[in-house]
Design a protein around this motif. Structure first.
Motif, short mmCIF file in Angstrom:
data_model
loop_
_atom_site.label_atom_id
_atom_site.label_comp_id
_atom_site.label_asym_id
_atom_site.label_seq_id
_atom_site.Cartn_x
_atom_site.Cartn_y
_atom_site.Cartn_z
N GLY A 35 12.90 -23.48 -28.29
CA GLY A 35 12.41 -24.86 -28.59
C GLY A 35 11.92 -24.73 -30.13
N SER A 36 12.10 -25.96 -30.81
CA SER A 36 11.87 -26.31 -31.99
C SER A 36 10.33 -26.89 -32.05
CB SER A 36 12.83 -27.49 -32.37
OG SER A 36 13.95 -27.03 -32.56
N PHE A 37 9.70 -27.04 -30.88
CA PHE A 37 8.35 -27.46 -31.02
C PHE A 37 7.68 -26.76 -29.80
CE2 PHE A 37 11.11 -30.80 -32.24
CZ PHE A 37 10.59 -31.35 -33.46
N VAL A 38 6.24 -26.54 -30.16
CA VAL A 38 5.37 -26.22 -28.90
C VAL A 38 5.06 -27.09 -27.92
CG1 VAL A 38 3.17 -25.21 -28.24
CG2 VAL A 38 4.45 -24.21 -30.34
N ASP A 39 5.51 -26.83 -26.76
CA ASP A 39 5.21 -27.98 -25.65
C ASP A 39 4.64 -27.14 -24.57
OD1 ASP A 39 7.22 -26.69 -24.35
OD2 ASP A 39 8.59 -28.16 -24.61
N GLU A 40 4.36 -27.78 -23.36
CA GLU A 40 3.63 -27.15 -22.23
C GLU A 40 4.28 -26.00 -22.03
OE1 GLU A 40 4.26 -30.24 -22.67
OE2 GLU A 40 2.33 -31.54 -22.21
N THR A 41 5.52 -25.77 -21.87
CA THR A 41 6.44 -24.92 -21.23
C THR A 41 6.23 -23.70 -22.41
OG1 THR A 41 7.62 -26.19 -20.04
CG2 THR A 41 8.37 -23.88 -20.33
N ARG A 95 7.16 -29.38 -36.51
CA ARG A 95 8.40 -28.40 -35.99
C ARG A 95 8.05 -26.93 -36.53
NH1 ARG A 95 14.49 -28.88 -38.76
NH2 ARG A 95 15.18 -27.00 -37.77
N LEU A 96 8.53 -26.31 -35.53
CA LEU A 96 8.51 -24.51 -35.96
C LEU A 96 9.48 -24.28 -37.14
CD1 LEU A 96 8.10 -23.49 -32.17
CD2 LEU A 96 6.23 -23.73 -33.74
#
Lengths: 700, 171
Positions: free
Chosen positions: A424-430, A116-117
């Motif tokens: 976002g709370s996470f790094v995802d593809e977007t 989590r960021l």
């Protein structure tokens, strides 16, 4: 944060003792004075709302004193604080009624996720390269405010866009109001498994642009056209509770449940009767049943004899189902899932509504009803920002780069946007493409609210305060937006409250605008049957491709939660992986054995996954669960399985412009033998897979 | 934390102890009686001034665990009392910075013993704190004055006719 930290937070005192006995590493961190006054070892339960789908189930979180590594005033340290340890359904909540689905149970892992960021990030390398550096909130907000000021100075406010999930509630209302007062267009929303076509059809038929609440509990005959209402569709917890009551009804004839689909889903497996129907023709069956139930003398194109040929359902069966529907009131029909993802989806939705009207199911016990709802904020489809790139794009909890067909080229479109901010709370593809990531609090750390459109016969709006204090240097996204709005060179007028909490307190009705009830019955606009259009010629691409919502990972937005990764799929028992479901007999015919590596090819590309031989799928269809195949989504979700969305054709439902994700044809080919690592089923093949890069072998 | 022993282990097997030496020490319950603490606290002084255990160790009557006081608890009295002493000045400074003392545990059980202890029922049964924690009036920082092995618990349970069922403590 490493895995040790995660375990420590979720474990109870025994683990704390173990770590202490080993020479407490936290002692190297500074220790903050506790902000809570809790009695150690005594649990309290606090209410919140599950954020994982639009159902808006009320939950209660068990909160106990524990030690956590946190950020306070930008400094890392250890603190004793109230920590949410477990989620359950809230017995007082009209939607969840004290129950919670497996996804909701796992929602607690969002807060304690090791990836989590924990603070704001700014892109430092190439866009999409995944290089971010930490920045302070002041710097981050200044940068965002500066970009918005630039737009305002150039009188180009329309170049600001906001991309979110289409959730009803005050959060999206606030965003919409902010955009409007700034001078930008309405927020853009995107969801892969969209029910927009059904909402629109309901608006035309019943005057309510929303999904209906189905009174399953009092129904005597239920027919579902593809709706996985016990698993992933609409308000699954509320529907499961009602279904349970229907099944456990006392004296009298046992209610009957019939499921129509091309694949045996979890919901279908609960049915008394499963009716296999050719994909894209489900509405014909509903129309034929309605004609018989209405005793229409000349059903025209919907006469059972004509419908039988197209649907593959024998005339006698259609007639029998119609008789049962008419004779065993209250009877109700549902539609969802694949039928609403064909190019002719509007017809299927219309047909099922027609069948419900034939059964007089509207606003009757055992039928459909519509919860009074406030007007909701106007939104725009994703296509608008793909066609014309905005200059500043704000993205809130949505991952279209993963959840859209490769042919939509969403990543390319986003790369053309000069400045992207993700909350976002996470790094995802977007969010990997973002210039700034301003991580939101987890839902347990935030003010939450919901105004569920369905699931309860009465409106059940709710709002709750934070369950626990924030762990990290994150900020509530609505609060950040409000702060940015205050800091603009030309402040937004009229001004907003200072915080989301105050904004929520300000509105009497959490859905924003005054409630309105469905009024009267405007004449339903008839939708004529048109043949479903499929991408790919039938002779070259002989199989219907059926991506379906994973029971665990849903549309892929939950692939980062290890509890859901390790949870066996209820129908196949697959876990941690992707698979291709092929009709058992067809597979034997093709020389494909269980676990063999199969290549699924559409006109748009191909994916490879192990075969799962399924007796419960049509011979001319192959199915794949959606959710895996992330290229960048935390240690648990990355590079695991394949993404079937990528090879979907860009076909759309004409009426709504939403993706017709059932409209792709594919061919399959065996490309290799079984690989023990690729198909992981519960039992027998279950084993530890210590293949993520860190977090294993360095604890305990 | 000590490196986990790889001896005789696999990726899926988690040894309870970092080394064979640790396992032997644990078996014989060989541990030092004193635990280093971040602050030179004296139980003796506080008890002699009339403070009682529950003034600082709150929650012990209600729940399973006796609370370990944080700096705010100290400052309830020490914002007024002995404010000129160096140690108290140190505390005041910590409170101003929002920092707490990192006390180390003195009493605990080996996790593999699967023992759960609940303070509240013992307090209700009028077991004196000193029964298990020794006479704190003679101690500065707390030290492990009583060896809380299973015999110690079982004897007292027998004497007071409390349950000696395994599941009373091991669950």
């Amino acid at each position: 944060m490493d895995r040790r930290h995660f375990i420590k937070l979720t474990a109870i005192t025994g683990t704390t003792a173990a770590l202490t006995a080993c020479g407490n590493p936290e002692n190297q961190l500074i220790r903050f004075i506790p902000e809570d006054d809790l009695i150690p070892g005594i649990a309290t339960w606090k209410p919140s709302i599950c954020p994982l789908c639009s159902a808006g189930c009320g939950v209660i979180a068990r909160v106990m004193e524990g030690e956590a590594e946190v950020f306070r005033n930008g400094q890392p340290g250890v603190i004793k604080m109230g920590l949410a340890k477990k989620l359950e359904g809230n017995p007082e909540d009209a939607i969840s009624q004290g129950k919670l689905c497996s996804r909701g149970q796992a929602a607690i892992q969002i807060t304690y996720h090791p990836d989590r960021l924990d603070k704001p990030k700014k892109r430092s390398g190439e866009r999409g390269g995944g290089q971010f550096v930490d920045i302070t909130w002041d710097e981050a907000i200044k940068e965002l405010t500066g970009k918005l000021d630039e737009l305002a100075a150039a009188n180009d406010q329309a170049s600001l866009a906001f991309l979110a999930r289409p959730r009803r509630g005050r959060r999206l209302d606030l965003v919409a109001e902010l955009l409007q007062r700034f001078g930008a267009k309405a927020p853009v929303t995107y969801e892969f498994f969209s029910d927009e076509v059904l909402r629109r059809t309901n608006a035309s038929a019943f005057g309510s642009h929303q999904l209906a609440t189905v009174d399953l509990e009092n129904a005597k005959f239920v027919i579902s056209f593809g709706a996985d209402f016990l698993g992933t569709w609409n308000s699954a917890v509320a529907q499961s509770v009602a279904y349970g009551r229907m099944r456990q009804a006392g004296a009298g004839a046992r209610p009957k449940f019939v499921h129509v689909d091309a694949r045996l889903t979890q919901t279908a497996a609960n049915a008394d009767e499963f009716v296999a129907c050719k994909p894209g023709t489900e509405g014909l069956l509903a129309m034929a049943m309605a004609a018989i139930a209405n005793k229409t003398a000349d059903a025209g194109d919907y006469a059972p004899a004509k419908v039988a040929g197209k649907t593959g359902v024998p005339v006698e069966k259609i007639e029998r189902l119609a008789r049962e529907f008419a004779a065993n009131g209250p009877a109700v029909a549902l539609v969802g899932g694949a039928p609403l993802a064909h190019t002719n989806a509007a017809f299927h939705a219309h047909a099922v509504n027609t069948l419900n009207l034939a059964g007089n199911a509207l606003n009757q016990p055992g039928g459909l009803s519509f919860v009074p709802q406030g007007s909701r904020a106007a939104t725009r489809p994703l296509k608008e920002i793909l066609d014309a790139a905005p200059k500043v794009l704000l993205i809130d909890d949505v991952n279209p780069v993963f959840a859209s067909p490769a042919s939509w080229k969403v990543a390319d479109a986003l790369k053309r946007v000069p400045f992207i901010v993700s909350f976002g709370s996470f790094v995802d593809e977007t969010s990997a493409l973002a210039d700034l990531i301003l991580p939101d609090h987890s839902f347990l750390e935030s003010w939450v609210e919901a105004a569920p459109e369905s699931g309860s016969a009465k409106a059940a709006p709710s709002k709750f305060g934070p369950v626990m204090r924030p762990l990290y240097d994150t900020r509530s996204t609505p609060d950040v937006l409000l702060e940015v709005s205050r800091g603009l060179a030309k402040p937004i007028a009229p001004a907003f409250p200072n915080t989301f909490e105050e904004y929520l307190a300000g509105g009497g009705n959490p859905s924003g605008l005054p409630p309105q009830s469905p009024t009267g019955l405007p004449p339903q606009t008839p939708v004529q049957y048109t043949e479903p259009q499929f991408d790919g010629e039938a002779d070259q691409y002989p199989y219907h491709f059926m991506p379906y919502a994973s029971q665990n990972l849903h549309d892929g937005s939950l692939a980062h939660l290890p509890w859901l990764q390790e949870l066996p799929d209820p129908m196949t028992s697959g876990m941690w992986c992707s698979w291709v479901e092929i009709n058992e007999k067809k597979a034997i015919e093709l020389g494909i054995a269980q676990g063999d590596l199969v290549e699924v090819t559409s006109t748009q590309g191909s994916v490879r996954a192990p075969a799962f031989l399924n007796p419960g799928i049509a011979p001319d269809a192959v199915a794949m669960p959606v959710g895996q195949g992330h290229t960048n989504f935390t240690r648990y979700g990355t590079n695991r399985g394949v993404n079937p969305i990528a090879i979907l054709a860009p076909a759309t439902v004409a009426e709504t412009g939403t993706l017709a994700w059932s409209a792709t044809r594919v061919k399959i080919a065996r490309v290799g033998g079984p690989d023990v690592d690729s198909l992981i089923l519960f039992g027998g093949a279950t084993r530890e897979r210590p293949d993520w890069t860190h977090g294993r072998g360095d604890e305990h | 934390m000590a490196e986990r022993s790889r001896w005789g282990t696999s990726a899926v097997f988690t040894p309870a102890h970092a080394s064979a030496g640790d396992a032997i020490k644990a078996f014989f319950d060989s541990r030092p009686d004193t635990v280093a603490q971040p602050f030179d606290f004296s139980h003796q002084i506080h008890l002699s001034k009339g403070a009682v255990c529950t003034d600082c160790h709150t929650g012990v009557e209600q729940g399973p665990r006796a609370g370990i006081p944080n700096v705010n608890t100290c400052m309830i009295c020490h914002s007024q009392i002995a404010i000129d002493r160096p140690l108290i000045k140190q505390l005041t400074e910590m409170q101003e910075k929002g920092l707490d003392l990192a006390w180390n545990r003195v009493y605990d059980y080996q996790p593999q013993a699967h023992v759960r202890f609940n303070h509240a029922p013992h307090i209700r049964a009028k077991v004196e704190c000193s029964t298990c924690h020794g006479n704190q009036a003679e101690q500065t920082v707390a030290r492990r004055a009583v060896n809380m092995n299973m015999a110690f618990c079982v004897n007292c349970h027998k004497e007071k006719q409390a349950s000696n069922d395994c599941l009373t403590c091991h669950y």
